[in-house]
Design a protein around this motif. Structure first.
Motif, PDB file in Angstrom:
ATOM      1  N   ARG A 131       0.866  -1.176   0.000  1.00 21.30           N
ATOM      2  CA  ARG A 131       0.000   0.000   0.000  1.00 21.30           C
ATOM      3  C   ARG A 131       0.902   1.224   0.000  1.00 21.30           C
ATOM      4  O   ARG A 131       1.699   1.431   0.920  1.00 21.30           O
ATOM      5  N   ASP A 132       0.801   2.042  -1.034  1.00 18.77           N
ATOM      6  CA  ASP A 132       1.588   3.270  -1.134  1.00 18.77           C
ATOM      7  C   ASP A 132       0.615   4.439  -1.205  1.00 18.77           C
ATOM      8  O   ASP A 132       0.158   4.827  -2.270  1.00 18.77           O
ATOM      9  N   GLY A 133       0.279   4.987  -0.045  1.00 19.74           N
ATOM     10  CA  GLY A 133      -0.723   6.051  -0.002  1.00 19.74           C
ATOM     11  C   GLY A 133      -2.073   5.521  -0.430  1.00 19.74           C
ATOM     12  O   GLY A 133      -2.630   4.616   0.194  1.00 19.74           O
ATOM     13  N   LYS A 134      -2.617   6.054  -1.518  1.00 18.36           N
ATOM     14  CA  LYS A 134      -3.903   5.612  -2.039  1.00 18.36           C
ATOM     15  C   LYS A 134      -3.738   4.691  -3.249  1.00 18.36           C
ATOM     16  O   LYS A 134      -4.682   4.507  -4.020  1.00 18.36           O
ATOM     17  N   GLN A 135      -2.563   4.111  -3.398  1.00 17.11           N
ATOM     18  CA  GLN A 135      -2.307   3.239  -4.534  1.00 17.11           C
ATOM     19  C   GLN A 135      -1.911   1.836  -4.085  1.00 17.11           C
ATOM     20  O   GLN A 135      -1.223   1.673  -3.072  1.00 17.11           O
ATOM     21  N   LEU A 136      -2.349   0.862  -4.871  1.00 13.37           N
ATOM     22  CA  LEU A 136      -1.963  -0.529  -4.666  1.00 13.37           C
ATOM     23  C   LEU A 136      -0.805  -0.829  -5.606  1.00 13.37           C
ATOM     24  O   LEU A 136      -0.894  -0.576  -6.812  1.00 13.37           O
ATOM     25  N   VAL A 137       0.281  -1.364  -5.060  1.00 14.67           N
ATOM     26  CA  VAL A 137       1.490  -1.610  -5.838  1.00 14.67           C
ATOM     27  C   VAL A 137       1.884  -3.077  -5.715  1.00 14.67           C
ATOM     28  O   VAL A 137       1.893  -3.637  -4.613  1.00 14.67           O
ATOM     29  N   LEU A 138       2.205  -3.693  -6.838  1.00 12.24           N
ATOM     30  CA  LEU A 138       2.753  -5.045  -6.863  1.00 12.24           C
ATOM     31  C   LEU A 138       4.219  -4.935  -7.234  1.00 12.24           C
ATOM     32  O   LEU A 138       4.568  -4.353  -8.261  1.00 12.24           O
ATOM     33  N   LEU A 139       5.088  -5.491  -6.391  1.00 15.08           N
ATOM     34  CA  LEU A 139       6.524  -5.480  -6.650  1.00 15.08           C
ATOM     35  C   LEU A 139       6.997  -6.891  -6.968  1.00 15.08           C
ATOM     36  O   LEU A 139       6.550  -7.866  -6.344  1.00 15.08           O
ATOM     37  N   GLY A 140       7.909  -6.996  -7.922  1.00 14.32           N
ATOM     38  CA  GLY A 140       8.480  -8.282  -8.263  1.00 14.32           C
ATOM     39  C   GLY A 140       9.518  -8.709  -7.244  1.00 14.32           C
ATOM     40  O   GLY A 140       9.937  -7.922  -6.381  1.00 14.32           O
ATOM     41  N   PRO A 141       9.996  -9.953  -7.310  1.00 10.38           N
ATOM     42  CA  PRO A 141      11.023 -10.440  -6.374  1.00 10.38           C
ATOM     43  C   PRO A 141      12.301  -9.617  -6.408  1.00 10.38           C
ATOM     44  O   PRO A 141      13.029  -9.554  -5.423  1.00 10.38           O
ATOM     45  N   ASP A 142      12.598  -8.972  -7.552  1.00  5.40           N
ATOM     46  CA  ASP A 142      13.803  -8.156  -7.694  1.00  5.40           C
ATOM     47  C   ASP A 142      13.590  -6.697  -7.295  1.00  5.40           C
ATOM     48  O   ASP A 142      14.491  -5.878  -7.432  1.00  5.40           O
ATOM     49  N   GLY A 143      12.395  -6.364  -6.803  1.00 11.65           N
ATOM     50  CA  GLY A 143      12.100  -4.990  -6.407  1.00 11.65           C
ATOM     51  C   GLY A 143      11.547  -4.137  -7.529  1.00 11.65           C
ATOM     52  O   GLY A 143      11.171  -2.989  -7.295  1.00 11.65           O
ATOM     53  N   MET A 144      11.511  -4.681  -8.768  1.00 11.11           N
ATOM     54  CA  MET A 144      10.926  -3.939  -9.873  1.00 11.11           C
ATOM     55  C   MET A 144       9.415  -3.867  -9.701  1.00 11.11           C
ATOM     56  O   MET A 144       8.788  -4.827  -9.256  1.00 11.11           O
ATOM     57  N   GLU A 145       8.852  -2.719 -10.026  1.00 15.37           N
ATOM     58  CA  GLU A 145       7.410  -2.547  -9.917  1.00 15.37           C
ATOM     59  C   GLU A 145       6.699  -3.308 -11.029  1.00 15.37           C
ATOM     60  O   GLU A 145       7.063  -3.204 -12.197  1.00 15.37           O
ATOM     61  N   VAL A 146       5.702  -4.075 -10.660  1.00 15.70           N
ATOM     62  CA  VAL A 146       4.919  -4.851 -11.621  1.00 15.70           C
ATOM     63  C   VAL A 146       3.644  -4.105 -11.997  1.00 15.70           C
ATOM     64  O   VAL A 146       3.221  -4.099 -13.150  1.00 15.70           O
ATOM     65  N   ALA A 147       3.007  -3.468 -11.028  1.00 19.82           N
ATOM     66  CA  ALA A 147       1.770  -2.732 -11.273  1.00 19.82           C
ATOM     67  C   ALA A 147       1.588  -1.678 -10.194  1.00 19.82           C
ATOM     68  O   ALA A 147       2.028  -1.860  -9.050  1.00 19.82           O
ATOM     69  N   ARG A 148       0.915  -0.588 -10.562  1.00 18.67           N
ATOM     70  CA  ARG A 148       0.582   0.486  -9.621  1.00 18.67           C
ATOM     71  C   ARG A 148      -0.745   1.071 -10.063  1.00 18.67           C
ATOM     72  O   ARG A 148      -0.859   1.578 -11.174  1.00 18.67           O
ATOM     73  N   GLU A 149      -1.748   1.014  -9.181  1.00 19.03           N
ATOM     74  CA  GLU A 149      -3.079   1.500  -9.530  1.00 19.03           C
ATOM     75  C   GLU A 149      -3.696   2.270  -8.373  1.00 19.03           C
ATOM     76  O   GLU A 149      -3.530   1.901  -7.200  1.00 19.03           O
ATOM     77  N   ASP A 150      -4.436   3.353  -8.702  1.00 18.14           N
ATOM     78  CA  ASP A 150      -5.240   4.038  -7.696  1.00 18.14           C
ATOM     79  C   ASP A 150      -6.235   3.044  -7.128  1.00 18.14           C
ATOM     80  O   ASP A 150      -6.818   2.236  -7.865  1.00 18.14           O
ATOM     81  N   CYS A 151      -6.433   3.104  -5.824  1.00 14.34           N
ATOM     82  CA  CYS A 151      -7.270   2.094  -5.171  1.00 14.34           C
ATOM     83  C   CYS A 151      -8.162   2.730  -4.109  1.00 14.34           C
ATOM     84  O   CYS A 151      -7.676   3.385  -3.190  1.00 14.34           O
ATOM     85  N   GLY A 152      -9.472   2.527  -4.253  1.00 11.90           N
ATOM     86  CA  GLY A 152     -10.425   3.002  -3.257  1.00 11.90           C
ATOM     87  C   GLY A 152     -11.045   1.869  -2.463  1.00 11.90           C
ATOM     88  O   GLY A 152     -12.022   2.067  -1.741  1.00 11.90           O
ATOM     89  N   LEU A 153     -10.481   0.680  -2.588  1.00 14.94           N
ATOM     90  CA  LEU A 153     -11.001  -0.495  -1.887  1.00 14.94           C
ATOM     91  C   LEU A 153     -10.530  -0.506  -0.435  1.00 14.94           C
ATOM     92  O   LEU A 153      -9.510   0.104  -0.107  1.00 14.94           O
ATOM     93  N   PRO A 154     -11.238  -1.218   0.450  1.00 14.07           N
ATOM     94  CA  PRO A 154     -10.845  -1.267   1.870  1.00 14.07           C
ATOM     95  C   PRO A 154      -9.477  -1.937   2.031  1.00 14.07           C
ATOM     96  O   PRO A 154      -9.296  -3.085   1.619  1.00 14.07           O
ATOM     97  N   TRP A 155      -8.548  -1.232   2.630  1.00  8.52           N
ATOM     98  CA  TRP A 155      -7.187  -1.756   2.740  1.00  8.52           C
ATOM     99  C   TRP A 155      -7.112  -2.966   3.657  1.00  8.52           C
ATOM    100  O   TRP A 155      -6.300  -3.880   3.423  1.00  8.52           O
ATOM    101  N   THR A 156      -7.932  -2.994   4.698  1.00  9.57           N
ATOM    102  CA  THR A 156      -7.918  -4.152   5.604  1.00  9.57           C
ATOM    103  C   THR A 156      -8.352  -5.410   4.866  1.00  9.57           C
ATOM    104  O   THR A 156      -7.729  -6.476   5.005  1.00  9.57           O
ATOM    105  N   ARG A 157      -9.411  -5.305   4.064  1.00 10.30           N
ATOM    106  CA  ARG A 157      -9.868  -6.460   3.291  1.00 10.30           C
ATOM    107  C   ARG A 157      -8.818  -6.909   2.293  1.00 10.30           C
ATOM    108  O   ARG A 157      -8.605  -8.110   2.086  1.00 10.30           O
ATOM    109  N   LEU A 158      -8.152  -5.956   1.665  1.00 11.77           N
ATOM    110  CA  LEU A 158      -7.112  -6.305   0.700  1.00 11.77           C
ATOM    111  C   LEU A 158      -5.951  -7.026   1.384  1.00 11.77           C
ATOM    112  O   LEU A 158      -5.491  -8.076   0.897  1.00 11.77           O
TER     113      LEU A 158
END
Length: 242
Positions: A131-158
């Motif tokens: 969780r990066d602020g209001k964005q959901l980020v997927l990072l690869g095993p090497d630390g490279m970013e795989v995806a970054r999207e604005d997210c309004g979903l409940p962070w606890t559920r995620l």
């Protein structure tokens, strides 16, 4: 200014149907649409009251539109204002549903959906979910970013959904201190990255530049450059480099 993600260039197109045991987290289309509909209707009623107040003030702006609105006899004045507000709220609701992010998590893959596209990321592609602020980020095993999207979903559920399926979760980006603010001509970037960042900065300043910014983020990732936005500024890092 809207934030932008990178679904258009990262991941693989989704194939097949939803797998057994997957957890799906998405905005309720009905709830979101009805909420906007109700807000629009209330706003329409408020506009009527505001118009009646404005016509009593000779110095107030928008006297023409206010007098036109108050000249409509009741109950058509109130019905019309509320009706127009409701229609506008309904349109906003449909747009909000269309723009909202959905997440499907299973033991072997993650699927992110937004607008009319969905992208799939295999389990081996994801080293950490952040969780990066209001964005959901997927990072690869090497630390490279795989995806970054604005997210309004409940962070606890995620976080619970990802943890339940065995993914590592972080409440803040562990690489945050590695980001450097981009300014034209700065050293340390791979060849061609500076031009892409300059083009992306120009796209972010445009009202209709979100898609261009999304595409340029993907181009930067292919050069090994991760980009994040904050208060209209671009920050970058190259995984493995300090």
């Amino acid at each position: 200014m809207r934030g932008t993600g990178d679904l258009s260039k990262q991941g693989r197109p989704v194939v097949g149907g939803p797998e057994r045991g997957a957890t799906v987290i998405a905005e309720s289309a009905w709830v979101l649409t009805l909420f906007c509909l109700g807000c629009g209707a209330v706003a329409g009623g408020v506009v009527t009251l505001l118009a009646e107040w404005l016509v009593r003030l000779s110095w107030a702006p928008l006297q023409g539109p206010a007098r036109l609105l108050t000249s409509v006899p009741e109950p058509w004045q109130s019905v019309g204002a509320v009706g127009v507000g409701a229609v506008l709220g309904l349109v906003v609701g449909f747009i909000a549903v269309h723009e909202s992010l959905s997440v499907r998590v299973s033991a072997d893959r993650v699927v992110l959906g937004i607008r009319d596209s969905s992208q799939e990321f295999g389990r081996d592609e994801i080293g950490l979910v952040v969780r990066d602020g209001k964005q959901l980020v997927l990072l690869g095993p090497d630390g490279m970013e795989v995806a970054r999207e604005d997210c309004g979903l409940p962070w606890t559920r995620l976080s619970e959904a990802f943890a339940a399926h065995g993914y590592r979760w972080a409440d803040q980006d562990p690489h945050r201190e590695e980001f450097r603010r981009w300014v034209p001509g700065m050293p340390g970037l791979p060849e061609g990255a500076g031009a892409l960042l300059a083009a992306r900065a120009a796209a972010l300043e445009k009202d209709e530049g979100a898609d261009d910014a999304r595409e340029l983020r993907g181009e930067l990732l292919r050069l090994g450059v991760v980009v994040r936005d904050e208060k209209g500024r671009q920050y970058w890092r190259v995984p493995g480099r300090r």
